[in-house]
Design a protein around this motif. Structure first.
Motif, PDB file in Angstrom:
ATOM      1  N   CYS A  44       0.837  -1.195   0.000  1.00 27.56           N
ATOM      2  CA  CYS A  44       0.000   0.000   0.000  1.00 27.56           C
ATOM      3  C   CYS A  44       0.874   1.248   0.000  1.00 27.56           C
ATOM      4  CB  CYS A  44      -0.904   0.015   1.229  1.00 27.56           C
ATOM      5  SG  CYS A  44      -2.335  -1.061   1.082  1.00 27.56           S
ATOM      6  N   LEU A  45       0.286   2.349  -0.406  1.00 26.93           N
ATOM      7  CA  LEU A  45       1.001   3.612  -0.326  1.00 26.93           C
ATOM      8  C   LEU A  45       1.315   3.929   1.123  1.00 26.93           C
ATOM      9  CD1 LEU A  45      -1.022   5.818  -2.837  1.00 26.93           C
ATOM     10  CD2 LEU A  45       1.240   4.829  -3.180  1.00 26.93           C
ATOM     11  N   VAL A  82      -7.062   1.436   5.811  1.00 25.56           N
ATOM     12  CA  VAL A  82      -6.405   0.154   5.594  1.00 25.56           C
ATOM     13  C   VAL A  82      -4.998   0.180   6.179  1.00 25.56           C
ATOM     14  CG1 VAL A  82      -7.727  -0.295   3.489  1.00 25.56           C
ATOM     15  CG2 VAL A  82      -5.482   0.805   3.320  1.00 25.56           C
ATOM     16  N   ASP A  83      -4.451  -1.008   6.400  1.00 27.08           N
ATOM     17  CA  ASP A  83      -3.088  -1.154   6.889  1.00 27.08           C
ATOM     18  C   ASP A  83      -2.117  -0.804   5.763  1.00 27.08           C
ATOM     19  OD1 ASP A  83      -0.489  -2.486   7.458  1.00 27.08           O
ATOM     20  OD2 ASP A  83      -1.540  -3.205   9.238  1.00 27.08           O
ATOM     21  N   ALA A  84      -1.160   0.075   6.038  1.00 33.70           N
ATOM     22  CA  ALA A  84      -0.237   0.523   5.006  1.00 33.70           C
ATOM     23  C   ALA A  84       0.645  -0.609   4.488  1.00 33.70           C
ATOM     24  CB  ALA A  84       0.643   1.641   5.547  1.00 33.70           C
ATOM     25  N   ALA A  85       0.869  -1.634   5.296  1.00 33.89           N
ATOM     26  CA  ALA A  85       1.751  -2.709   4.889  1.00 33.89           C
ATOM     27  C   ALA A  85       1.049  -3.808   4.103  1.00 33.89           C
ATOM     28  CB  ALA A  85       2.433  -3.316   6.124  1.00 33.89           C
ATOM     29  N   THR A  86      -0.247  -4.042   4.393  1.00 34.13           N
ATOM     30  CA  THR A  86      -0.946  -5.186   3.801  1.00 34.13           C
ATOM     31  C   THR A  86      -2.162  -4.816   2.967  1.00 34.13           C
ATOM     32  OG1 THR A  86      -2.424  -5.482   5.699  1.00 34.13           O
ATOM     33  CG2 THR A  86      -0.248  -6.566   5.800  1.00 34.13           C
ATOM     34  N   CYS A  87      -2.622  -3.592   3.066  1.00 35.42           N
ATOM     35  CA  CYS A  87      -3.848  -3.113   2.413  1.00 35.42           C
ATOM     36  C   CYS A  87      -5.107  -3.712   3.036  1.00 35.42           C
ATOM     37  CB  CYS A  87      -3.861  -3.399   0.913  1.00 35.42           C
ATOM     38  SG  CYS A  87      -2.595  -2.507  -0.008  1.00 35.42           S
ATOM     39  N   ALA A  88      -4.968  -4.476   4.099  1.00 36.69           N
ATOM     40  CA  ALA A  88      -6.135  -5.064   4.760  1.00 36.69           C
ATOM     41  C   ALA A  88      -6.878  -3.984   5.541  1.00 36.69           C
ATOM     42  CB  ALA A  88      -5.702  -6.179   5.703  1.00 36.69           C
ATOM     43  N   PRO A  89      -8.215  -4.069   5.593  1.00 38.48           N
ATOM     44  CA  PRO A  89      -8.980  -3.083   6.382  1.00 38.48           C
ATOM     45  C   PRO A  89      -8.548  -3.087   7.844  1.00 38.48           C
ATOM     46  CG  PRO A  89     -10.435  -4.403   5.000  1.00 38.48           C
ATOM     47  CD  PRO A  89      -9.090  -5.050   4.928  1.00 38.48           C
ATOM     48  N   LEU A  90      -8.462  -1.917   8.416  1.00 35.40           N
ATOM     49  CA  LEU A  90      -8.168  -1.795   9.841  1.00 35.40           C
ATOM     50  C   LEU A  90      -9.495  -1.788  10.606  1.00 35.40           C
ATOM     51  CD1 LEU A  90      -5.229   0.777  10.109  1.00 35.40           C
ATOM     52  CD2 LEU A  90      -5.184  -1.696  10.467  1.00 35.40           C
ATOM     53  N   SER A 134     -15.928  -4.061  10.006  1.00 35.40           N
ATOM     54  CA  SER A 134     -15.158  -5.160   9.435  1.00 35.40           C
ATOM     55  C   SER A 134     -14.539  -4.810   8.085  1.00 35.40           C
ATOM     56  CB  SER A 134     -16.046  -6.394   9.283  1.00 35.40           C
ATOM     57  OG  SER A 134     -17.155  -6.108   8.438  1.00 35.40           O
ATOM     58  N   ASP A 135     -15.108  -3.805   7.403  1.00 29.78           N
ATOM     59  CA  ASP A 135     -14.557  -3.383   6.108  1.00 29.78           C
ATOM     60  C   ASP A 135     -13.646  -2.167   6.234  1.00 29.78           C
ATOM     61  OD1 ASP A 135     -16.473  -1.521   6.768  1.00 29.78           O
ATOM     62  OD2 ASP A 135     -17.505  -1.567   4.833  1.00 29.78           O
ATOM     63  N   GLY A 136     -13.393  -1.735   7.460  1.00 34.09           N
ATOM     64  CA  GLY A 136     -12.490  -0.608   7.686  1.00 34.09           C
ATOM     65  C   GLY A 136     -13.076   0.753   7.373  1.00 34.09           C
ATOM     66  N   SER A 137     -14.397   0.839   7.193  1.00 33.72           N
ATOM     67  CA  SER A 137     -14.988   2.094   6.724  1.00 33.72           C
ATOM     68  C   SER A 137     -15.762   2.824   7.800  1.00 33.72           C
ATOM     69  CB  SER A 137     -15.904   1.829   5.532  1.00 33.72           C
ATOM     70  OG  SER A 137     -17.037   1.098   5.942  1.00 33.72           O
ATOM     71  N   VAL A 138     -15.887   4.131   7.603  1.00 35.84           N
ATOM     72  CA  VAL A 138     -16.726   4.996   8.437  1.00 35.84           C
ATOM     73  C   VAL A 138     -17.425   5.988   7.512  1.00 35.84           C
ATOM     74  CG1 VAL A 138     -15.348   4.833  10.550  1.00 35.84           C
ATOM     75  CG2 VAL A 138     -14.816   6.607   8.859  1.00 35.84           C
ATOM     76  N   THR A 139     -18.553   6.533   7.963  1.00 36.92           N
ATOM     77  CA  THR A 139     -19.296   7.535   7.205  1.00 36.92           C
ATOM     78  C   THR A 139     -19.616   8.715   8.098  1.00 36.92           C
ATOM     79  OG1 THR A 139     -20.295   5.909   5.704  1.00 36.92           O
ATOM     80  CG2 THR A 139     -21.428   8.014   5.930  1.00 36.92           C
ATOM     81  N   PHE A 140     -19.353   9.915   7.597  1.00 33.33           N
ATOM     82  CA  PHE A 140     -19.711  11.145   8.295  1.00 33.33           C
ATOM     83  C   PHE A 140     -20.659  11.957   7.407  1.00 33.33           C
ATOM     84  CE2 PHE A 140     -15.626  10.133  10.261  1.00 33.33           C
ATOM     85  CZ  PHE A 140     -15.887  10.362  11.602  1.00 33.33           C
ATOM     86  N   ARG A 141     -21.620  12.609   8.030  1.00 33.33           N
ATOM     87  CA  ARG A 141     -22.488  13.570   7.353  1.00 33.33           C
ATOM     88  C   ARG A 141     -22.104  14.959   7.842  1.00 33.33           C
ATOM     89  NH1 ARG A 141     -25.970   9.493   8.709  1.00 33.33           N
ATOM     90  NH2 ARG A 141     -26.880  10.662  10.437  1.00 33.33           N
TER      91      ARG A 141
END
Length: 280
Positions: A44-45, A82-90, A134-141
């Motif tokens: 990952c970047l 995501v994890d910078a080393a593995t691209c897996a969701p944090l 579980s997918d590493g995501s969040v949503t803000f309005r």
């Protein structure tokens, strides 16, 4: 309530108490197409760190809607960590968000906005936290952030793992879209002059390595803009000690260049309809 829209606009979809916003813009391809933060070799970047700034505090508010009813162009922000080393969701990372409102003010601080200053002490608008699933995501309005002297519009984000900072960064917007919003939406006007800083002249953005990777991918929805971005955080990063001094004095902030001259050609208002929720 008085309708703050320009008189030539007609409403296509009700936006509640919020004003109409521009769209139909020919946004740069980078602002239209989301891409995962991958690089060669399957890595990952690297995390794109940016200065925290003087206006952070934790209001201990876990919430998705951070507007507290303040006006502005609606913005839904979808972030994936995501994890910078593995691209897996944090999973289980706490994501803090804070930014200026449409008038360029941060909540919780005195003496903002010029001589005499405006105090927002005790207020918590445009601040909140979410925990990644579980997918590493969040949503803000929230709303499209306003400008203030010395900075281009931006949103601050901090990711924490077990109360340890994994990433502190800032998110940015296309200049043409910002200029269009500020020119046409009343909530962003009445500031006593045009903004003095664009992306190319913002000192913080220019000093951020690979800063272009923190530009939001934007699309229009019926009644809002939707911004998405995947950000890579280093779970093994050493703790960062931030020395937070007092906020800058009234009249401006020290983290950007002095007011410039003419608006660059890239900032000229584009042609097209105004949206979300309106038509020309």
């Amino acid at each position: 309530m008085t309708d703050p829209r320009p008189s030539h606009l007609t409403r296509r979809t009700t936006l509640g108490a919020l004003v109409a916003a521009p769209a139909g813009l020919a946004l740069p391809a980078r602002a239209q197409e989301a891409a995962p933060p991958t690089a060669s070799g399957g890595m990952c970047l690297l995390p794109v760190e940016a200065v925290e700034g003087p206006f952070y505090f934790d209001p201990k508010l876990e919430r998705s809607d951070v507007t507290e009813g303040r006006p502005g162009v609606p913005l839904e922000l979808n972030l994936t960590v995501v994890d910078a080393a593995t691209c897996a969701p944090l999973v289980g990372a706490r994501v803090d968000l804070w930014h200026a409102d449409a008038g360029g003010l941060y909540s919780g601080y005195p003496a903002q906005g010029g001589p005499g200053g405006v105090s927002t002490e005790g207020e918590t608008f445009m601040r909140g936290s979410q925990t990644t699933g579980s997918d590493g995501s969040v949503t803000f309005r929230t709303v499209y952030p306003g400008w203030y002297r010395g900075r281009t519009p931006h949103i601050h984000v901090k990711a924490l793992l077990n109360a340890r900072e994994a990433l502190t960064t800032q998110l940015y917007f296309p200049d043409a879209l910002s200029e269009y919003v500020f020119e046409h939406v009343t909530a962003y006007g009445g500031r006593g002059g045009a903004r003095d800083t664009v992306n190319a002249t913002d000192g913080v953005l220019r000093s951020t390595a690979h800063g272009r990777t923190t530009f939001l991918n934007l699309r229009e929805d019926t009644d809002r803009y939707v911004g998405t971005l995947t950000i890579a955080a280093d779970r093994n990063a050493a703790p960062v000690v931030q020395r937070r001094g007092p906020p800058p004095p009234p009249g401006g902030r020290p983290d950007g260049p002095p007011p410039g001259g003419r608006m660059p050609e890239m900032m000229r208002r584009p042609d097209g309809p105004l949206v979300p929720g309106t038509k020309a």
